[in-house]
Design a protein around this motif. Structure first.
Motif, PDB file in Angstrom:
ATOM      1  N   ASP A 180       0.830  -1.192  -0.001  1.00 30.37           N
ATOM      2  CA  ASP A 180       0.094  -0.005  -0.037  1.00 30.37           C
ATOM      3  C   ASP A 180       0.757   1.098  -0.227  1.00 30.37           C
ATOM      4  OD1 ASP A 180      -2.583  -1.596   0.126  1.00 30.37           O
ATOM      5  OD2 ASP A 180      -1.877  -1.904   2.271  1.00 30.37           O
ATOM      6  N   LEU A 181       1.821   1.544  -0.998  1.00 30.62           N
ATOM      7  CA  LEU A 181       2.730   2.598  -1.054  1.00 30.62           C
ATOM      8  C   LEU A 181       2.811   2.846  -2.418  1.00 30.62           C
ATOM      9  CD1 LEU A 181       5.907   0.859   1.000  1.00 30.62           C
ATOM     10  CD2 LEU A 181       4.455   2.724   1.842  1.00 30.62           C
ATOM     11  N   LEU A 182       2.956   4.170  -2.657  1.00 34.17           N
ATOM     12  CA  LEU A 182       3.475   4.879  -3.593  1.00 34.17           C
ATOM     13  C   LEU A 182       5.071   5.240  -3.394  1.00 34.17           C
ATOM     14  CD1 LEU A 182       0.752   7.542  -4.304  1.00 34.17           C
ATOM     15  CD2 LEU A 182       1.078   5.188  -5.195  1.00 34.17           C
ATOM     16  N   ARG A 183       5.995   4.811  -4.162  1.00 32.95           N
ATOM     17  CA  ARG A 183       7.438   4.986  -4.091  1.00 32.95           C
ATOM     18  C   ARG A 183       7.851   6.106  -5.114  1.00 32.95           C
ATOM     19  NH1 ARG A 183      10.724  -0.250  -3.013  1.00 32.95           N
ATOM     20  NH2 ARG A 183      11.654   1.016  -1.234  1.00 32.95           N
ATOM     21  N   SER A 205      -5.549  -1.173   0.568  1.00 33.06           N
ATOM     22  CA  SER A 205      -6.266  -0.486  -0.571  1.00 33.06           C
ATOM     23  C   SER A 205      -6.091  -1.137  -1.859  1.00 33.06           C
ATOM     24  CB  SER A 205      -6.081   1.019  -0.497  1.00 33.06           C
ATOM     25  OG  SER A 205      -4.764   1.146  -0.557  1.00 33.06           O
ATOM     26  N   GLY A 206      -4.449  -1.258  -1.809  1.00 33.90           N
ATOM     27  CA  GLY A 206      -4.007  -1.958  -3.013  1.00 33.90           C
ATOM     28  C   GLY A 206      -3.712  -1.182  -4.381  1.00 33.90           C
ATOM     29  N   THR A 222      -7.074   1.951  -7.007  1.00 30.51           N
ATOM     30  CA  THR A 222      -6.809   0.923  -5.836  1.00 30.51           C
ATOM     31  C   THR A 222      -7.303  -0.234  -6.170  1.00 30.51           C
ATOM     32  OG1 THR A 222      -8.567   1.607  -4.335  1.00 30.51           O
ATOM     33  CG2 THR A 222      -6.113   2.767  -4.118  1.00 30.51           C
ATOM     34  N   GLU A 223      -6.687  -1.359  -6.422  1.00 29.69           N
ATOM     35  CA  GLU A 223      -7.197  -2.466  -6.824  1.00 29.69           C
ATOM     36  C   GLU A 223      -8.382  -3.343  -5.803  1.00 29.69           C
ATOM     37  OE1 GLU A 223      -5.993  -7.116  -8.272  1.00 29.69           O
ATOM     38  OE2 GLU A 223      -4.642  -5.371  -8.613  1.00 29.69           O
ATOM     39  N   VAL A 245      -9.004  10.133  -0.441  1.00 29.16           N
ATOM     40  CA  VAL A 245      -9.382   8.950  -1.181  1.00 29.16           C
ATOM     41  C   VAL A 245     -10.840   8.913  -1.464  1.00 29.16           C
ATOM     42  CG1 VAL A 245      -9.316   6.450  -1.009  1.00 29.16           C
ATOM     43  CG2 VAL A 245      -7.397   7.750   0.192  1.00 29.16           C
ATOM     44  N   PHE A 246     -11.076   8.899  -2.829  1.00 28.69           N
ATOM     45  CA  PHE A 246     -12.572   8.571  -3.243  1.00 28.69           C
ATOM     46  C   PHE A 246     -13.207   7.568  -3.706  1.00 28.69           C
ATOM     47  CE2 PHE A 246     -10.098  12.671  -3.549  1.00 28.69           C
ATOM     48  CZ  PHE A 246     -10.821  13.593  -2.797  1.00 28.69           C
ATOM     49  N   PRO A 247     -14.530   7.216  -3.587  1.00 26.17           N
ATOM     50  CA  PRO A 247     -14.966   6.133  -4.396  1.00 26.17           C
ATOM     51  C   PRO A 247     -14.673   6.229  -5.774  1.00 26.17           C
ATOM     52  CG  PRO A 247     -16.553   7.099  -2.972  1.00 26.17           C
ATOM     53  CD  PRO A 247     -15.515   8.101  -3.157  1.00 26.17           C
ATOM     54  N   ALA A 248     -14.526   4.932  -6.504  1.00 26.84           N
ATOM     55  CA  ALA A 248     -14.105   5.093  -7.810  1.00 26.84           C
ATOM     56  C   ALA A 248     -15.477   4.779  -8.635  1.00 26.84           C
ATOM     57  CB  ALA A 248     -13.076   4.010  -7.998  1.00 26.84           C
ATOM     58  N   THR A 249     -16.575   4.402  -7.892  1.00 24.20           N
ATOM     59  CA  THR A 249     -17.729   4.002  -9.011  1.00 24.20           C
ATOM     60  C   THR A 249     -18.851   4.860  -8.169  1.00 24.20           C
ATOM     61  OG1 THR A 249     -18.375   2.229  -7.314  1.00 24.20           O
ATOM     62  CG2 THR A 249     -16.988   1.638  -9.256  1.00 24.20           C
ATOM     63  N   ARG A 250     -19.925   5.260  -8.783  1.00 28.74           N
ATOM     64  CA  ARG A 250     -21.104   5.794  -8.544  1.00 28.74           C
ATOM     65  C   ARG A 250     -21.625   4.868  -7.667  1.00 28.74           C
ATOM     66  NH1 ARG A 250     -24.325  10.075 -10.541  1.00 28.74           N
ATOM     67  NH2 ARG A 250     -26.064  10.369  -8.693  1.00 28.74           N
ATOM     68  N   ALA A 251     -21.967   3.627  -8.146  1.00 24.24           N
ATOM     69  CA  ALA A 251     -22.930   2.750  -7.301  1.00 24.24           C
ATOM     70  C   ALA A 251     -22.279   1.968  -5.932  1.00 24.24           C
ATOM     71  CB  ALA A 251     -23.661   1.662  -8.361  1.00 24.24           C
TER      72      ALA A 251
END
Length: 364
Positions: A180-183, A205-206, A222-223, A245-251
């Protein structure tokens, strides 16, 4: 909702005359060594209306699951995911690709490759063992040296390096889906990548794929949690930090869903996220404060592994149903219209343009 009309499905090759680079799209695939039906790097041609036609197999290869293109030379680089390799190919007329040099060793499940915008090096991310590998390139675009970056040492979980982004300031950012990192890295000629700093994302989060907004923020899909994380760069130190961090989908995410790819419109106003499982593409509005999902629509096939945005067309590659579906996009709303084309491609997992037409959008 967008639905597929009776669009022509192409399985017969198109004529193999010389194809302009701006009309070519290379396809990565899974072959038998990774449970797929493909045979190597494929080639698609974009027509004037944006629909795609199958040209044929440009080079036989074992599971070339991701590809990258040299910025100025006719070179294509492919990871062999099951073979644990990276290989250079040169375009040799028409759409054919000719292997150049040996297969270079990579890590376990080498799943992504990206090329420096100045053509100095390429970076390979390895999902199986977490390795991040830099390969220097010579003046002809051939691979000349290999350097392993420092591993992530977070205890208790396996490292899963998954993708690389060349940042607009010359640095390199990679995702580690397991930790769960950005490098963020600096390139040192003759030595490879040296770690600059890391950004922690929420546990489990992945972080998978990522793209840089014209304003400088980096959007990360995030997968596991099926979200979009935004990393913002300090104007002073240049250090990135998590801005939201935000939801990727509306539903919302359904049971069994996993996010795959993220792409941005040229103006940065809309992002597109592919969701496997429920087989959707989600459209998000992006501004200085947030990424907000506004609509989800069926992807048009099974397991949307990757997608490519070119101008006002969105091409979605479905690994399991073996096809690429094309949607027109409204330039104002960013929403798709009725699907305008579908082409059969065996086990496609990546779509990478050979060259970008002036004014076209999307990440190569």
């Amino acid at each position: 909702m967008a639905t597929l009309r009776n669009a022509a499905q192409t399985s017969q090759p198109l004529p193999a005359a010389a194809v302009p680079a701006e009309d070519l799209i290379w396809t990565g695939c899974y072959t038998a060594d990774n449970g797929g039906q493909g045979t190597g790097i494929g080639a698609l041609r974009a027509a004037a209306d944006g629909t795609l036609g199958w040209l044929g197999v440009a080079a036989t290869a074992d599971s070339p699951s991701f590809l990258a293109v040299h910025p100025t030379l006719g070179m294509v680089y492919a990871v062999g995911e099951a073979a644990r390799t990276v290989t250079a190919y040169r375009r040799s007329g028409g759409f054919a690709l000719e292997r150049t040099g040996p297969d270079w060793p990579a890590g376990d499940a080498a799943c992504h490759v990206a090329v420096d915008p100045r053509g100095r090096f390429l970076v390979v991310a390895c999902w199986g063992d977490g390795q991040v590998l830099l390969y220097e390139l010579d003046g002809d675009g051939g691979i000349s040296a290999r350097f392993a970056a420092a591993p992530s040492t977070l205890a208790g979980r396996p490292s899963r390096a998954h993708a690389t982004l060349m940042l607009d300031d010359g640095r390199v950012m990679t995702t580690d889906l397991g930790h769960d990192l950005l490098r963020v890295w600096n390139y040192v000629p003759g030595q490879g990548l040296q770690l600059d700093h890391e950004v922690a994302l929420p546990r489990d989060s992945g972080p998978r794929h990522l793209v840089q907004h014209p304003g400088g923020d980096v959007l990360v899909v995030t997968e596991y949690s099926v979200e979009v994380a935004v990393a913002r760069r300090s104007s002073g130190s240049g250090t990135f930090s998590l801005a939201g961090v935000f939801p990727a989908t509306r539903a919302g995410a359904a049971a069994g869903d996993s996010a795959a790819e993220i792409a941005l419109s040229a103006d940065g106003r809309h992002a597109y996220v592919g969701v496997r499982g429920s087989n959707r593409i989600s459209v998000l509005e992006v501004d200085a404060d947030a990424a907000r999902p506004v609509a989800d629509f069926p992807s048009g096939g099974d397991w949307p592994r990757h997608h490519l945005l070119r101008g006002a067309r969105l091409h979605v590659a479905h690994e399991r149903s073996g096809d690429v579906v094309t949607y027109p996009l409204d330039p104002e709303s960013g929403l798709p219209g009725e699907a305008m084309g579908k082409v059969e491609v065996a086990s496609p997992v990546a779509l990478v343009p050979a060259g970008l037409r002036a004014g076209s959008a999307g990440q190569p």
